[in-house]
Design a protein around this motif. Structure first.
Motif, PDB file in Angstrom:
ATOM      1  N   UNK A   1       0.849  -1.199   0.000  1.00 34.86           N
ATOM      2  CA  UNK A   1       0.000   0.000   0.000  1.00 34.86           C
ATOM      3  C   UNK A   1       0.884   1.249   0.000  1.00 34.86           C
ATOM      4  N   UNK A   2       1.074   1.844  -1.159  1.00 35.44           N
ATOM      5  CA  UNK A   2       1.934   3.021  -1.290  1.00 35.44           C
ATOM      6  C   UNK A   2       1.447   4.168  -0.420  1.00 35.44           C
ATOM      7  N   UNK A   3       0.154   4.401  -0.414  1.00 35.43           N
ATOM      8  CA  UNK A   3      -0.364   5.544   0.341  1.00 35.43           C
ATOM      9  C   UNK A   3      -0.099   5.391   1.841  1.00 35.43           C
ATOM     10  N   UNK A   4      -0.295   4.197   2.376  1.00 35.84           N
ATOM     11  CA  UNK A   4      -0.025   3.965   3.796  1.00 35.84           C
ATOM     12  C   UNK A   4       1.469   4.091   4.086  1.00 35.84           C
ATOM     13  N   UNK A   5       2.314   3.533   3.214  1.00 37.50           N
ATOM     14  CA  UNK A   5       3.761   3.641   3.395  1.00 37.50           C
ATOM     15  C   UNK A   5       4.227   5.083   3.319  1.00 37.50           C
ATOM     16  N   UNK A   6       3.667   5.839   2.399  1.00 31.94           N
ATOM     17  CA  UNK A   6       3.994   7.257   2.243  1.00 31.94           C
ATOM     18  C   UNK A   6       3.643   8.029   3.518  1.00 31.94           C
ATOM     19  N   UNK A   7       2.431   7.828   4.003  1.00 31.25           N
ATOM     20  CA  UNK A   7       1.990   8.543   5.209  1.00 31.25           C
ATOM     21  C   UNK A   7       2.854   8.194   6.416  1.00 31.25           C
ATOM     22  N   UNK A   8       3.167   6.924   6.577  1.00 22.71           N
ATOM     23  CA  UNK A   8       3.987   6.495   7.710  1.00 22.71           C
ATOM     24  C   UNK A   8       5.362   7.155   7.659  1.00 22.71           C
ATOM     25  N   UNK A   9       6.030   7.072   6.507  1.00 21.79           N
ATOM     26  CA  UNK A   9       7.365   7.668   6.372  1.00 21.79           C
ATOM     27  C   UNK A   9       7.317   9.182   6.555  1.00 21.79           C
TER      28      UNK A   9
ATOM     29  N   UNK B   1       4.800  13.057  -4.310  1.00 23.56           N
ATOM     30  CA  UNK B   1       3.576  12.498  -3.719  1.00 23.56           C
ATOM     31  C   UNK B   1       3.198  11.212  -4.470  1.00 23.56           C
ATOM     32  N   UNK B   2       2.387  10.331  -3.859  1.00 21.63           N
ATOM     33  CA  UNK B   2       1.946   9.130  -4.569  1.00 21.63           C
ATOM     34  C   UNK B   2       1.242   9.487  -5.882  1.00 21.63           C
TER      35      UNK B   2
ATOM     36  N   UNK C   1       2.050   2.743 -16.731  1.00 18.77           N
ATOM     37  CA  UNK C   1       2.663   1.412 -16.785  1.00 18.77           C
ATOM     38  C   UNK C   1       2.203   0.506 -15.632  1.00 18.77           C
ATOM     39  N   UNK C   2       1.168   0.931 -14.885  1.00 13.26           N
ATOM     40  CA  UNK C   2       0.537   0.057 -13.895  1.00 13.26           C
ATOM     41  C   UNK C   2       1.079   0.134 -12.489  1.00 13.26           C
ATOM     42  N   UNK C   3       1.917   1.128 -12.203  1.00  7.91           N
ATOM     43  CA  UNK C   3       2.479   1.281 -10.863  1.00  7.91           C
ATOM     44  C   UNK C   3       2.014   2.582 -10.228  1.00  7.91           C
ATOM     45  N   UNK C   4       1.841   2.556  -8.931  1.00  9.98           N
ATOM     46  CA  UNK C   4       1.584   3.761  -8.133  1.00  9.98           C
ATOM     47  C   UNK C   4       2.806   3.905  -7.238  1.00  9.98           C
ATOM     48  N   UNK C   5       3.439   5.068  -7.262  1.00 11.09           N
ATOM     49  CA  UNK C   5       4.667   5.217  -6.492  1.00 11.09           C
ATOM     50  C   UNK C   5       4.829   6.625  -5.951  1.00 11.09           C
ATOM     51  N   UNK C   6       5.773   6.743  -5.014  1.00 12.22           N
ATOM     52  CA  UNK C   6       6.140   8.031  -4.425  1.00 12.22           C
ATOM     53  C   UNK C   6       7.640   7.994  -4.154  1.00 12.22           C
ATOM     54  N   UNK C   7       8.230   9.168  -3.937  1.00 12.29           N
ATOM     55  CA  UNK C   7       9.658   9.227  -3.632  1.00 12.29           C
ATOM     56  C   UNK C   7       9.848  10.059  -2.368  1.00 12.29           C
ATOM     57  N   UNK C   8      10.633   9.495  -1.439  1.00 14.02           N
ATOM     58  CA  UNK C   8      10.904  10.120  -0.145  1.00 14.02           C
ATOM     59  C   UNK C   8      12.402  10.128   0.113  1.00 14.02           C
TER      60      UNK C   8
ATOM     61  N   UNK D   1      17.422   8.313  -1.054  1.00 12.77           N
ATOM     62  CA  UNK D   1      16.106   8.425  -1.681  1.00 12.77           C
ATOM     63  C   UNK D   1      15.478   7.058  -1.861  1.00 12.77           C
ATOM     64  N   UNK D   2      14.199   6.990  -1.501  1.00 16.25           N
ATOM     65  CA  UNK D   2      13.441   5.748  -1.530  1.00 16.25           C
ATOM     66  C   UNK D   2      12.213   5.942  -2.411  1.00 16.25           C
ATOM     67  N   UNK D   3      12.019   5.025  -3.353  1.00 15.38           N
ATOM     68  CA  UNK D   3      10.794   5.014  -4.137  1.00 15.38           C
ATOM     69  C   UNK D   3       9.964   3.835  -3.643  1.00 15.38           C
ATOM     70  N   UNK D   4       8.806   4.127  -3.086  1.00 18.42           N
ATOM     71  CA  UNK D   4       7.871   3.077  -2.693  1.00 18.42           C
ATOM     72  C   UNK D   4       6.952   2.866  -3.888  1.00 18.42           C
ATOM     73  N   UNK D   5       6.751   1.621  -4.290  1.00 16.16           N
ATOM     74  CA  UNK D   5       5.938   1.349  -5.473  1.00 16.16           C
ATOM     75  C   UNK D   5       4.980   0.197  -5.213  1.00 16.16           C
ATOM     76  N   UNK D   6       3.807   0.309  -5.813  1.00  8.86           N
ATOM     77  CA  UNK D   6       2.740  -0.685  -5.663  1.00  8.86           C
ATOM     78  C   UNK D   6       2.156  -0.951  -7.038  1.00  8.86           C
ATOM     79  N   UNK D   7       2.006  -2.214  -7.397  1.00  5.66           N
ATOM     80  CA  UNK D   7       1.349  -2.543  -8.663  1.00  5.66           C
ATOM     81  C   UNK D   7      -0.150  -2.355  -8.504  1.00  5.66           C
ATOM     82  N   UNK D   8      -0.741  -1.602  -9.453  1.00  4.98           N
ATOM     83  CA  UNK D   8      -2.187  -1.380  -9.416  1.00  4.98           C
ATOM     84  C   UNK D   8      -2.897  -2.069 -10.575  1.00  4.98           C
TER      85      UNK D   8
END
Length: 144
Positions: free
Chosen positions: A83-91, A101-102, A107-114, A121-128
């Motif tokens: 869950x990108x949104x939950x991971x984003x909020x937590x970080x 922001x997410x 290409x089927x991914x939802x991601x954010x960079x922190x 730098x960390x990119x959290x990614x989730x396949x949607x």
């Protein structure tokens, strides 16, 4: 291939340099939910479990090993999450600097960079959704 309880089992294990190993481990556990697995010395290195099959090593500054420098980007660690949104909020709640922001991509991914406390730098990614590379302009060269 042999296994070794003293080494991470992941095929690729990034080694990230931080000025304060213990502070970095505490932050990565709190902000991303990673789990320390092995500690080497009090402030030298630590191995962390990332998800079910990943790993990183947090290492101290020494010799030519230095943490990231402001204004220079040398790497981005991409981590697949449920869950990108939950991971984003937590970080973000633990002080990660938001660089992107997410966002959902064609290409089927939802991601954010922190960015973490050490400048990594960390990119959290989730396949949607499942998308063939040819649908967005890529080319399939071989199967995973």
């Amino acid at each position: 291939m042999l296994t070794n309880r003293s080494a991470p089992p992941a095929t690729v294990t990034p080694v990230l340099i931080y000025p304060d190993v213990r502070a970095a481990v505490a932050w990565l556990e709190s902000a991303f939910g990673y789990q320390e697995r092995v500690r080497i010395g009090e402030a030298h290195r630590a191995q962390l479990r990332v998800g079910s099959d990943g790993a990183i090593v947090v290492a101290d500054v020494r010799g030519d090993q230095v943490p990231p420098t402001e204004g220079l980007v040398t790497h981005l660690i991409k981590v697949r999450v449920a869950d990108v949104d939950a991971g984003f909020e937590r970080a973000r709640d633990f002080g990660a600097r938001v660089l992107q922001e997410p966002t959902t991509y064609e290409y089927g991914e939802r991601s954010c960079v922190l960015e973490d406390l050490g400048g990594h730098r960390w990119e959290l990614t989730q396949t949607v959704r499942d998308v063939a590379p040819e649908e967005w302009g890529g080319s399939t060269i071989g199967p995973w």
